[in-house]
Design a protein around this motif. Sequence first.
Motif, PDB file in Angstrom:
ATOM      1  N   ALA A  36      38.107  43.402  41.063  1.00 32.98           N
ATOM      2  CA  ALA A  36      38.228  41.918  40.629  1.00 32.98           C
ATOM      3  C   ALA A  36      38.233  42.036  39.368  1.00 32.98           C
ATOM      4  O   ALA A  36      39.232  41.030  38.854  1.00 32.98           O
ATOM      5  CB  ALA A  36      37.247  41.531  41.332  1.00 32.98           C
ATOM      6  N   ALA A  37      37.969  42.916  38.971  1.00 29.98           N
ATOM      7  CA  ALA A  37      37.804  43.052  36.775  1.00 29.98           C
ATOM      8  C   ALA A  37      39.444  42.988  36.986  1.00 29.98           C
ATOM      9  O   ALA A  37      40.189  42.437  35.899  1.00 29.98           O
ATOM     10  CB  ALA A  37      37.472  43.883  36.694  1.00 29.98           C
ATOM     11  N   ASP A  38      39.943  43.918  37.705  1.00 33.56           N
ATOM     12  CA  ASP A  38      41.803  44.307  37.013  1.00 33.56           C
ATOM     13  C   ASP A  38      42.391  42.695  37.553  1.00 33.56           C
ATOM     14  O   ASP A  38      43.180  42.606  36.523  1.00 33.56           O
ATOM     15  CB  ASP A  38      42.386  45.665  37.872  1.00 33.56           C
ATOM     16  CG  ASP A  38      41.917  46.838  37.423  1.00 33.56           C
ATOM     17  OD1 ASP A  38      41.201  46.705  36.344  1.00 33.56           O
ATOM     18  OD2 ASP A  38      42.195  47.399  38.248  1.00 33.56           O
ATOM     19  N   GLU A  39      42.199  42.030  38.308  1.00 31.52           N
ATOM     20  CA  GLU A  39      42.694  40.984  39.086  1.00 31.52           C
ATOM     21  C   GLU A  39      42.138  39.646  37.995  1.00 31.52           C
ATOM     22  O   GLU A  39      43.425  39.097  37.507  1.00 31.52           O
ATOM     23  CB  GLU A  39      42.266  40.614  40.385  1.00 31.52           C
ATOM     24  CG  GLU A  39      42.976  39.041  40.738  1.00 31.52           C
ATOM     25  CD  GLU A  39      42.308  38.574  42.367  1.00 31.52           C
ATOM     26  OE1 GLU A  39      42.527  37.993  42.494  1.00 31.52           O
ATOM     27  OE2 GLU A  39      41.783  39.327  42.845  1.00 31.52           O
ATOM     28  N   THR A  40      41.444  39.788  37.659  1.00 35.30           N
ATOM     29  CA  THR A  40      41.103  38.537  36.371  1.00 35.30           C
ATOM     30  C   THR A  40      41.485  38.993  34.845  1.00 35.30           C
ATOM     31  O   THR A  40      42.110  38.126  34.532  1.00 35.30           O
ATOM     32  CB  THR A  40      39.406  39.145  36.565  1.00 35.30           C
ATOM     33  OG1 THR A  40      38.467  38.545  36.963  1.00 35.30           O
ATOM     34  CG2 THR A  40      39.228  37.803  34.331  1.00 35.30           C
ATOM     35  N   ARG A  41      41.664  40.437  34.936  1.00 36.37           N
ATOM     36  CA  ARG A  41      42.971  40.515  33.537  1.00 36.37           C
ATOM     37  C   ARG A  41      44.758  40.177  33.669  1.00 36.37           C
ATOM     38  O   ARG A  41      45.088  39.524  33.177  1.00 36.37           O
ATOM     39  CB  ARG A  41      42.925  41.998  33.519  1.00 36.37           C
ATOM     40  CG  ARG A  41      43.884  42.313  32.806  1.00 36.37           C
ATOM     41  CD  ARG A  41      44.222  43.887  32.618  1.00 36.37           C
ATOM     42  NE  ARG A  41      42.699  44.746  31.684  1.00 36.37           N
ATOM     43  CZ  ARG A  41      42.709  45.404  30.569  1.00 36.37           C
ATOM     44  NH1 ARG A  41      43.939  45.420  29.664  1.00 36.37           N
ATOM     45  NH2 ARG A  41      41.755  45.904  29.928  1.00 36.37           N
ATOM     46  N   GLU A  42      44.761  40.027  34.760  1.00 35.77           N
ATOM     47  CA  GLU A  42      46.042  39.416  35.499  1.00 35.77           C
ATOM     48  C   GLU A  42      46.212  38.145  35.450  1.00 35.77           C
ATOM     49  O   GLU A  42      47.187  38.415  34.793  1.00 35.77           O
ATOM     50  CB  GLU A  42      46.572  39.771  36.938  1.00 35.77           C
ATOM     51  CG  GLU A  42      46.870  41.861  36.948  1.00 35.77           C
ATOM     52  CD  GLU A  42      47.662  42.476  35.833  1.00 35.77           C
ATOM     53  OE1 GLU A  42      48.876  41.776  36.217  1.00 35.77           O
ATOM     54  OE2 GLU A  42      47.881  43.669  35.032  1.00 35.77           O
ATOM     55  N   PRO A  47      47.601  36.469  26.519  1.00 31.14           N
ATOM     56  CA  PRO A  47      47.779  37.577  24.732  1.00 31.14           C
ATOM     57  C   PRO A  47      47.463  36.384  22.915  1.00 31.14           C
ATOM     58  O   PRO A  47      47.723  37.942  21.815  1.00 31.14           O
ATOM     59  CB  PRO A  47      50.221  37.033  24.491  1.00 31.14           C
ATOM     60  CG  PRO A  47      50.257  36.655  25.859  1.00 31.14           C
ATOM     61  CD  PRO A  47      48.979  35.675  26.493  1.00 31.14           C
ATOM     62  N   ALA A  48      47.203  35.533  22.686  1.00 32.10           N
ATOM     63  CA  ALA A  48      46.865  34.811  21.550  1.00 32.10           C
ATOM     64  C   ALA A  48      45.452  35.545  21.703  1.00 32.10           C
ATOM     65  O   ALA A  48      45.096  35.645  20.014  1.00 32.10           O
ATOM     66  CB  ALA A  48      46.640  33.503  21.979  1.00 32.10           C
ATOM     67  N   GLU A  49      44.614  35.978  22.332  1.00 28.32           N
ATOM     68  CA  GLU A  49      43.407  36.843  22.090  1.00 28.32           C
ATOM     69  C   GLU A  49      43.568  37.842  22.502  1.00 28.32           C
ATOM     70  O   GLU A  49      42.193  38.852  22.182  1.00 28.32           O
ATOM     71  CB  GLU A  49      42.333  35.843  23.395  1.00 28.32           C
ATOM     72  CG  GLU A  49      42.465  34.822  23.496  1.00 28.32           C
ATOM     73  CD  GLU A  49      41.331  34.163  23.454  1.00 28.32           C
ATOM     74  OE1 GLU A  49      39.930  34.869  24.178  1.00 28.32           O
ATOM     75  OE2 GLU A  49      41.444  32.217  24.370  1.00 28.32           O
ATOM     76  N   GLY A  50      43.780  38.708  22.827  1.00 24.86           N
ATOM     77  CA  GLY A  50      44.361  40.492  22.204  1.00 24.86           C
ATOM     78  C   GLY A  50      43.395  40.602  23.840  1.00 24.86           C
ATOM     79  O   GLY A  50      43.843  40.032  25.020  1.00 24.86           O
ATOM     80  N   SER A  51      43.203  42.103  24.209  1.00 20.21           N
ATOM     81  CA  SER A  51      43.885  42.944  25.367  1.00 20.21           C
ATOM     82  C   SER A  51      42.262  42.208  25.766  1.00 20.21           C
ATOM     83  O   SER A  51      41.018  42.349  25.381  1.00 20.21           O
ATOM     84  CB  SER A  51      44.018  44.491  25.163  1.00 20.21           C
ATOM     85  OG  SER A  51      43.314  45.202  26.814  1.00 20.21           O
ATOM     86  N   PRO A  52      42.113  42.196  27.753  1.00 16.92           N
ATOM     87  CA  PRO A  52      40.820  41.959  28.065  1.00 16.92           C
ATOM     88  C   PRO A  52      39.982  43.455  27.774  1.00 16.92           C
ATOM     89  O   PRO A  52      40.707  44.635  27.370  1.00 16.92           O
ATOM     90  CB  PRO A  52      41.151  41.291  29.494  1.00 16.92           C
ATOM     91  CG  PRO A  52      42.386  41.440  28.860  1.00 16.92           C
ATOM     92  CD  PRO A  52      43.473  41.513  27.782  1.00 16.92           C
TER      93      PRO A  52
END
Length: 207
Positions: A36-42, A47-52
């Motif tokens: 679910a965390a991976d889905e949230t990341r996608e 892009p303006a805030e950087g990598s989740p």
Amino acid sequence: MSDASDPLLTLPESLRDAFKEPLGPVTTDADALLAAADETRERHASPAEGSPRLIAVGDIVTYHLREAGRVPDAALVDGKTEREAVREEIAAALAATDERRVPVENPAAALSAALLDALAEALAADEPVTIEVTGEEDLAALPAMLAAPLGSTVVYGQPGEGMVRVAVTPETRQRARELFEGLAGDVPAAYEILGVDPDGFDGTDAA
């Protein structure tokens, strides 16, 4: 001059019940949580805030995520669960990890400047960071929800139930802001330490 380990924000009695309600779905399945965390990341990354980031608040949560094969980008541990010492094998497993460690002091039912500063530093780091808290990290999920990039996931323990998964979205940030600003103390100073502009939480920054 106040010490960085002194409480900057404290939880008032009137808000204690609100903080007992989980801020996201509760699960005991670490693999499903990570999916679910991976889905949230996608879905929610900006892009303006950087990598989740994946942020774990608590020894048991951190342990279960690691056992499932994922090292949190930022982990906050205090050696306790429900105010009792964690089991020896969990303490030993967490102590044996080689991430950078940042020691801080943080009182129960409070947030210190030292913890907020360490959290902001951990979220900006390129490598995983473990924040070792002397005291308690019981409120740390809240500033994590505010400071982590969109698309991040914050995980913390719900006593007797399991792990709470909070997807960092404009909506969850608004809920976190409401609770954060209900804390007693110097909220503007806390936002400044975190590097957060709360007025950007209306969703316009999610484009």
